[in-house]
Design a protein around this motif. Structure first.
Motif, PDB file in Angstrom:
ATOM      1  N   THR A 122       0.841  -1.188   0.000  1.00 11.24           N
ATOM      2  CA  THR A 122       0.000   0.000   0.000  1.00 11.24           C
ATOM      3  C   THR A 122       0.881   1.244   0.000  1.00 11.24           C
ATOM      4  OG1 THR A 122      -1.756  -1.244   1.079  1.00 11.24           O
ATOM      5  CG2 THR A 122      -1.840   1.160   1.297  1.00 11.24           C
ATOM      6  N   CYS A 123       1.011   1.816  -1.197  1.00  9.22           N
ATOM      7  CA  CYS A 123       1.878   2.973  -1.404  1.00  9.22           C
ATOM      8  C   CYS A 123       1.572   3.513  -2.795  1.00  9.22           C
ATOM      9  CB  CYS A 123       3.349   2.575  -1.299  1.00  9.22           C
ATOM     10  SG  CYS A 123       4.414   4.020  -1.130  1.00  9.22           S
ATOM     11  N   PHE A 124       2.216   4.628  -3.142  1.00  5.89           N
ATOM     12  CA  PHE A 124       1.891   5.271  -4.416  1.00  5.89           C
ATOM     13  C   PHE A 124       3.042   5.337  -5.409  1.00  5.89           C
ATOM     14  CE2 PHE A 124      -0.868   7.012  -1.131  1.00  5.89           C
ATOM     15  CZ  PHE A 124      -2.062   6.480  -1.601  1.00  5.89           C
ATOM     16  N   CYS A 125       4.227   4.857  -4.996  1.00  7.64           N
ATOM     17  CA  CYS A 125       5.400   5.094  -5.848  1.00  7.64           C
ATOM     18  C   CYS A 125       5.282   4.426  -7.215  1.00  7.64           C
ATOM     19  CB  CYS A 125       6.681   4.699  -5.131  1.00  7.64           C
ATOM     20  SG  CYS A 125       6.564   3.235  -4.106  1.00  7.64           S
ATOM     21  N   GLU A 126       4.477   3.352  -7.331  1.00  7.33           N
ATOM     22  CA  GLU A 126       4.318   2.722  -8.645  1.00  7.33           C
ATOM     23  C   GLU A 126       3.162   3.358  -9.421  1.00  7.33           C
ATOM     24  OE1 GLU A 126       3.691  -0.868  -6.559  1.00  7.33           O
ATOM     25  OE2 GLU A 126       5.352   0.037  -5.498  1.00  7.33           O
ATOM     26  N   HIS A 132       7.370   9.373  -6.253  1.00  8.63           N
ATOM     27  CA  HIS A 132       7.405   9.471  -4.793  1.00  8.63           C
ATOM     28  C   HIS A 132       6.202   8.750  -4.185  1.00  8.63           C
ATOM     29  CE1 HIS A 132      10.911  11.776  -3.695  1.00  8.63           C
ATOM     30  NE2 HIS A 132      10.733  12.529  -4.773  1.00  8.63           N
ATOM     31  N   CYS A 133       6.294   8.532  -2.868  1.00  8.24           N
ATOM     32  CA  CYS A 133       5.309   7.698  -2.179  1.00  8.24           C
ATOM     33  C   CYS A 133       4.097   8.486  -1.686  1.00  8.24           C
ATOM     34  CB  CYS A 133       5.979   6.978  -1.007  1.00  8.24           C
ATOM     35  SG  CYS A 133       7.338   5.918  -1.547  1.00  8.24           S
ATOM     36  N   GLY A 134       3.883   9.678  -2.233  1.00  5.02           N
ATOM     37  CA  GLY A 134       2.731  10.445  -1.781  1.00  5.02           C
ATOM     38  C   GLY A 134       2.499  11.672  -2.639  1.00  5.02           C
ATOM     39  N   PRO A 167       1.064  -1.167   4.420  1.00  2.00           N
ATOM     40  CA  PRO A 167       1.495   0.186   4.038  1.00  2.00           C
ATOM     41  C   PRO A 167       3.001   0.365   4.117  1.00  2.00           C
ATOM     42  CG  PRO A 167       0.445   0.222   6.200  1.00  2.00           C
ATOM     43  CD  PRO A 167       0.323  -1.170   5.697  1.00  2.00           C
ATOM     44  N   SER A 168       3.581   0.878   3.006  1.00  6.45           N
ATOM     45  CA  SER A 168       5.037   0.998   2.930  1.00  6.45           C
ATOM     46  C   SER A 168       5.505   2.417   2.675  1.00  6.45           C
ATOM     47  CB  SER A 168       5.560   0.070   1.822  1.00  6.45           C
ATOM     48  OG  SER A 168       4.975   0.405   0.580  1.00  6.45           O
ATOM     49  N   ALA A 169       4.612   3.396   2.850  1.00  6.62           N
ATOM     50  CA  ALA A 169       4.942   4.768   2.450  1.00  6.62           C
ATOM     51  C   ALA A 169       5.797   5.515   3.469  1.00  6.62           C
ATOM     52  CB  ALA A 169       3.656   5.550   2.193  1.00  6.62           C
TER      53      ALA A 169
HETATM   54 ZN   LIG Z   1       6.433   3.841  -1.972  1.00  5.59          ZN
END
Ligand SMILES: [Zn+2]
Length: 325
Positions: A122-126, A132-134, A167-169
């Motif tokens: 659970t993160c946004f980097c991909e 970035h992760c957010g 979650p990995s952010a």
């Molecule tokens: Zn990330």
């Protein structure tokens, strides 16, 4: 007293035979402990080998069902899913789109192998065009705006059938925000595995290629400084207080001291992530004839167990399932 030492005490007595050594071995690793990370890419036809991670492919979404079946047939009981998105934007909104890649791949995995534990990274980097992760605000990743999105993504993944939200952010307060979001949406029984001590590590290098991450700059304002151990304990204890069900240390090998310290300070299950760089080092050294791959893998996983890990994320999980140690 001479009784307390050599020659009356001889530790070699219990090392005499394989069966004796098996009896007194303090730790074991089985397929019950292992989580296999996978990368799923949309809109491609064929599996794409990741050159920096021999044996690892990006899986085409179209072939995910067949791949999940093969992974299950190898004896893998749990997977961590990463999406490789072709619909990146400034916030990573595809991650909380009910028809987006995250939701689709989780659904497909659960439909194909209902007994497999499906964990949603659970993160946004991909999913962000900047990698970035957010959410970026004035050149920085904005913590609290990102929290809302993490909660949305988590609910979306839970709705799609994810067994565990991971979650990995490394945003402050992310576990509390996600727990609240899940509970409000009725997912009170969905556990959270927190990437609680995630370091800003060069060992993630090969992963970035695997996950198609477009990062410019670095993640040092949210991931931890590799030289800090006490801070890792604070991160872990805060995640526990916010409601995490499982804690994690990432990477593994350079952070065994952190693993041991967290183990001594929590009663929660503890995971460790043997990351892409650790995998690559072993694979390339073995390919060069410098190391015995199987024995090295066994020894590294044994080290994680000895340091206190219960769960191990490793790209070797399939090989181990197929061939054992
Ligand atoms: Zn990330």
């Amino acid at each position: 007293m001479s009784n307390d030492t050599f020659p009356s005490i001889r530790l070699r007595r219990l090392r005499k035979t394989p069966a004796l050594r098996d009896l007194v071995r303090e730790n074991a690793v089985t397929m019950n402990d292992l989580i296999y990370p996978i990368f799923v890419e949309e809109d491609i036809e064929d599996a794409l080998p990741v050159s920096s991670m021999p044996g690892i492919n990006r899986i085409p979404e179209k072939k995910l069902a067949a791949e999940i079946k093969a992974i299950a047939a190898d004896g893998v009981k749990a997977i961590m899913m990463f999406g490789v998105s072709h619909k990146k934007d400034a916030t990573g909104s595809d991650a909380w789109n009910p028809d987006g890649l995250t939701a689709r791949m989780i659904k497909r995995a659960k439909d194909t192998a209902p007994d497999m534990v499906v964990m949603a990274d659970t993160c946004f980097c991909e999913y962000t065009d900047h990698g970035h992760c957010g959410v970026i605000e004035h050149g920085h990743v904005h913590n609290d705006m990102t929290l809302q999105n993490l909660a949305r993504q988590s609910v979306n993944s839970a709705r799609a059938g994810a067994d565990v939200i991971a979650p990995s952010a490394m945003m402050d307060g992310q576990i509390a925000a996600i727990r609240e979001g899940l509970d409000e949406a009725g997912f009170t029984d969905t556990p959270i595995m927190a990437y609680s001590s995630k370091f800003a590590s060069a060992f993630y290098g090969p992963f970035r290629a695997a996950a198609g991450c477009e990062l410019k700059g670095d993640r040092k304002t949210y991931q931890m400084d590799p030289f800090n151990g006490r801070e890792a304990l604070r991160e872990s204890m805060l995640d526990e207080a916010e409601g995490a069900d499982i804690l994690m240390v990432k990477p593994g090998l350079p952070y065994l001291d952190v693993l041991a310290r967290v183990r001594e300070n929590t009663l929660l299950p503890l995971a460790v992530y043997q990351v892409s760089g650790e995998y690559a080092m072993i694979k390339f050294a073995a390919a060069a004839g410098a190391l015995d791959e199987k024995r090295i893998v066994r020894e590294t996983l044994g080290g994680f167990k000895r340091a206190g890990a219960d769960l191990i994320l490793t790209y070797f999980a399939r090989d181990i399932g197929r061939e054992g140690f």
